[in-house]
Design a protein around this motif. Structure first.
Motif, PDB file in Angstrom:
ATOM      1  N   SER A 187       0.863  -1.183   0.000  1.00  0.00           N
ATOM      2  CA  SER A 187       0.000   0.000   0.000  1.00  0.00           C
ATOM      3  C   SER A 187       0.897   1.229   0.000  1.00  0.00           C
ATOM      4  O   SER A 187       1.747   1.383   0.884  1.00  0.00           O
ATOM      5  CB  SER A 187      -0.906   0.004   1.233  1.00  0.00           C
ATOM      6  N   THR A 192       1.463   5.612  -0.994  1.00  0.00           N
ATOM      7  CA  THR A 192       1.022   6.949  -1.341  1.00  0.00           C
ATOM      8  C   THR A 192       2.288   7.800  -1.484  1.00  0.00           C
ATOM      9  O   THR A 192       3.394   7.254  -1.535  1.00  0.00           O
ATOM     10  CB  THR A 192       0.057   7.527  -0.277  1.00  0.00           C
ATOM     11  N   ASP A 206      -4.971   9.261  -1.411  1.00  0.00           N
ATOM     12  CA  ASP A 206      -4.451   7.946  -1.021  1.00  0.00           C
ATOM     13  C   ASP A 206      -4.149   7.842   0.467  1.00  0.00           C
ATOM     14  O   ASP A 206      -3.452   6.920   0.888  1.00  0.00           O
ATOM     15  CB  ASP A 206      -3.150   7.642  -1.796  1.00  0.00           C
ATOM     16  N   THR A 251      -5.787   6.828   2.891  1.00  0.00           N
ATOM     17  CA  THR A 251      -6.253   5.585   3.522  1.00  0.00           C
ATOM     18  C   THR A 251      -5.293   4.420   3.278  1.00  0.00           C
ATOM     19  O   THR A 251      -5.447   3.348   3.887  1.00  0.00           O
ATOM     20  CB  THR A 251      -7.649   5.202   2.996  1.00  0.00           C
ATOM     21  N   GLU A 252      -4.315   4.620   2.387  1.00  0.00           N
ATOM     22  CA  GLU A 252      -3.307   3.580   2.159  1.00  0.00           C
ATOM     23  C   GLU A 252      -2.283   3.530   3.290  1.00  0.00           C
ATOM     24  O   GLU A 252      -1.488   2.600   3.379  1.00  0.00           O
ATOM     25  CB  GLU A 252      -2.576   3.820   0.837  1.00  0.00           C
ATOM     26  N   SER A 260      -1.306   2.887   7.005  1.00  0.00           N
ATOM     27  CA  SER A 260      -1.860   2.113   8.113  1.00  0.00           C
ATOM     28  C   SER A 260      -1.069   2.354   9.390  1.00  0.00           C
ATOM     29  O   SER A 260       0.094   2.758   9.347  1.00  0.00           O
ATOM     30  CB  SER A 260      -1.831   0.618   7.772  1.00  0.00           C
ATOM     31  N   GLN A 265      -1.746   7.557  13.635  1.00  0.00           N
ATOM     32  CA  GLN A 265      -3.050   7.736  13.008  1.00  0.00           C
ATOM     33  C   GLN A 265      -2.933   8.721  11.858  1.00  0.00           C
ATOM     34  O   GLN A 265      -1.905   9.376  11.689  1.00  0.00           O
ATOM     35  CB  GLN A 265      -4.067   8.281  14.027  1.00  0.00           C
ATOM     36  N   TYR A 266      -4.020   8.801  11.061  1.00  0.00           N
ATOM     37  CA  TYR A 266      -4.046   9.789   9.981  1.00  0.00           C
ATOM     38  C   TYR A 266      -5.388  10.502   9.985  1.00  0.00           C
ATOM     39  O   TYR A 266      -6.390   9.988  10.507  1.00  0.00           O
ATOM     40  CB  TYR A 266      -3.795   9.132   8.621  1.00  0.00           C
ATOM     41  N   ALA A 270      -8.192  11.757   7.609  1.00  0.00           N
ATOM     42  CA  ALA A 270      -8.688  11.566   6.243  1.00  0.00           C
ATOM     43  C   ALA A 270      -9.142  12.863   5.606  1.00  0.00           C
ATOM     44  O   ALA A 270      -9.301  12.938   4.381  1.00  0.00           O
ATOM     45  CB  ALA A 270      -9.837  10.552   6.247  1.00  0.00           C
TER      46      ALA A 270
END
Length: 302
Positions: free
Chosen positions: A24, A26, A45, A47-48, A50, A65-66, A68
């Motif tokens: 995965s 980005t 991208d 959500t790519e 993790s 964390q990210y 969105a």
């Protein structure tokens, strides 16, 4: 050619067939400094990314964390999460790839490549030369610190023939008196030539490790370019056993599927195949090394 970066790519191609995961990925949408505790990726991208390890260039980073909505990714533990797994926190430019949970991180591949390069010695040596004028009243002469052994010694003859002939009576001193020879390496010449004529010593040394991505394999290590395939095969052989760990705890679909399709026997067979390829090519290179650099004289002592 090839460069350090290209060797990493070649190793990854060799290993790609033994994993089922499609990484995965980005990209960074803004530059990132070595002390930053967050970074921004392409919003399309995000959500790519993790939770866990991500790779940017050669650095591994722990992700908490990210967001969105903004594409901002937070590093776990602040600066503690930078330079994970013995990598080094570094600056990264916008557009750099961000890879989640890489099976074979670049840092691991690079370390294995340099281990493979170092492992070639002493089966394959690197040759270098040193020249100095012969002095009638002098028997012992300094050698560079990287000398491991002396291969051949030749001295220039006087006359129009321009011949450099073998000097057969010499001794390599690896424990030279440092007050006279600072490197602790010297050569004793017991067969003389005309004073003032050149003496050339062909000596062996260990290969140098690669560092920067742009480092040229032949230029930096001292080995010919054709030896690169030996390094690629040995690196693959060193890294493949790490896939065994995916079978110990199958906590993801990828590791479960890999366990079904790539058994421990398959991995073991692959390691043995690379080992056989390596051994055959190594012997070929050893034979060629002696053919191209004949030791046409031997130490006679004095």
């Amino acid at each position: 050619m090839p460069t350090f970066d290209q060797l990493v790519t070649r190793v990854r191609r060799e290993l790609r067939g033994y994993t089922l995961d499609q990484a995965s990925m980005t990209v960074l949408s803004a530059d990132m400094l070595a002390a930053d505790t967050s970074f921004t990726v392409d919003l399309d991208d995000v959500t790519e990314v993790s939770r866990g390890l991500v790779e940017i260039d050669d650095e591994l980073i722990l992700v908490k964390q990210y967001d969105a909505q903004t594409g901002v990714v937070t590093v776990m533990g602040g600066t503690v999460g930078r330079g994970a797994e013995d990598t080094t926190a570094a600056t990264h430019v916008a557009g750099a790839l961000v890879t989640s949970s890489p099976t074979f991180p670049r840092s691991a591949i690079k370390g294995a490549i340099n281990d493979s390069i170092r492992g070639l010695y002493p089966n394959l040596v690197v040759f270098d030369t040193v020249d100095f004028p012969y002095v009638a009243a002098q028997t012992e002469y300094p050698l560079p610190a990287d000398v491991k052994d002396v291969w051949t010694v030749v001295g220039r003859w006087v006359g129009p023939e321009k011949v450099s002939g073998a000097m057969s009576n010499w001794r390599f001193n690896a424990e030279a008196y440092t007050a006279d020879f600072p490197t602790g390496k010297s050569i004793q010449l017991w067969t003389g030539i005309t004073p003032g004529q050149n003496v050339r010593v062909l000596y062996t040394r260990e290969p140098s490790a690669l560092s920067a991505n742009s480092d040229d394999f032949a230029t930096v290590t001292g080995y010919p370019e054709r030896v690169a395939d030996l390094v690629v095969w040995d690196t693959a052989k060193r890294l493949l056993p790490s896939l065994m760990s995916a079978r110990l705890q199958q906590t993801s679909v990828e590791s479960t599927e890999r366990a079904q399709l790539v058994s421990t026997r398959d991995i073991s067979n692959a390691v043995q195949t690379y080992a056989a390829l390596y051994a055959e090519r190594l012997q070929q290179e050893r034979d060629r090394m002696y053919q191209e650099n004949p030791t046409f004289q031997t130490f006679q002592g004095s």
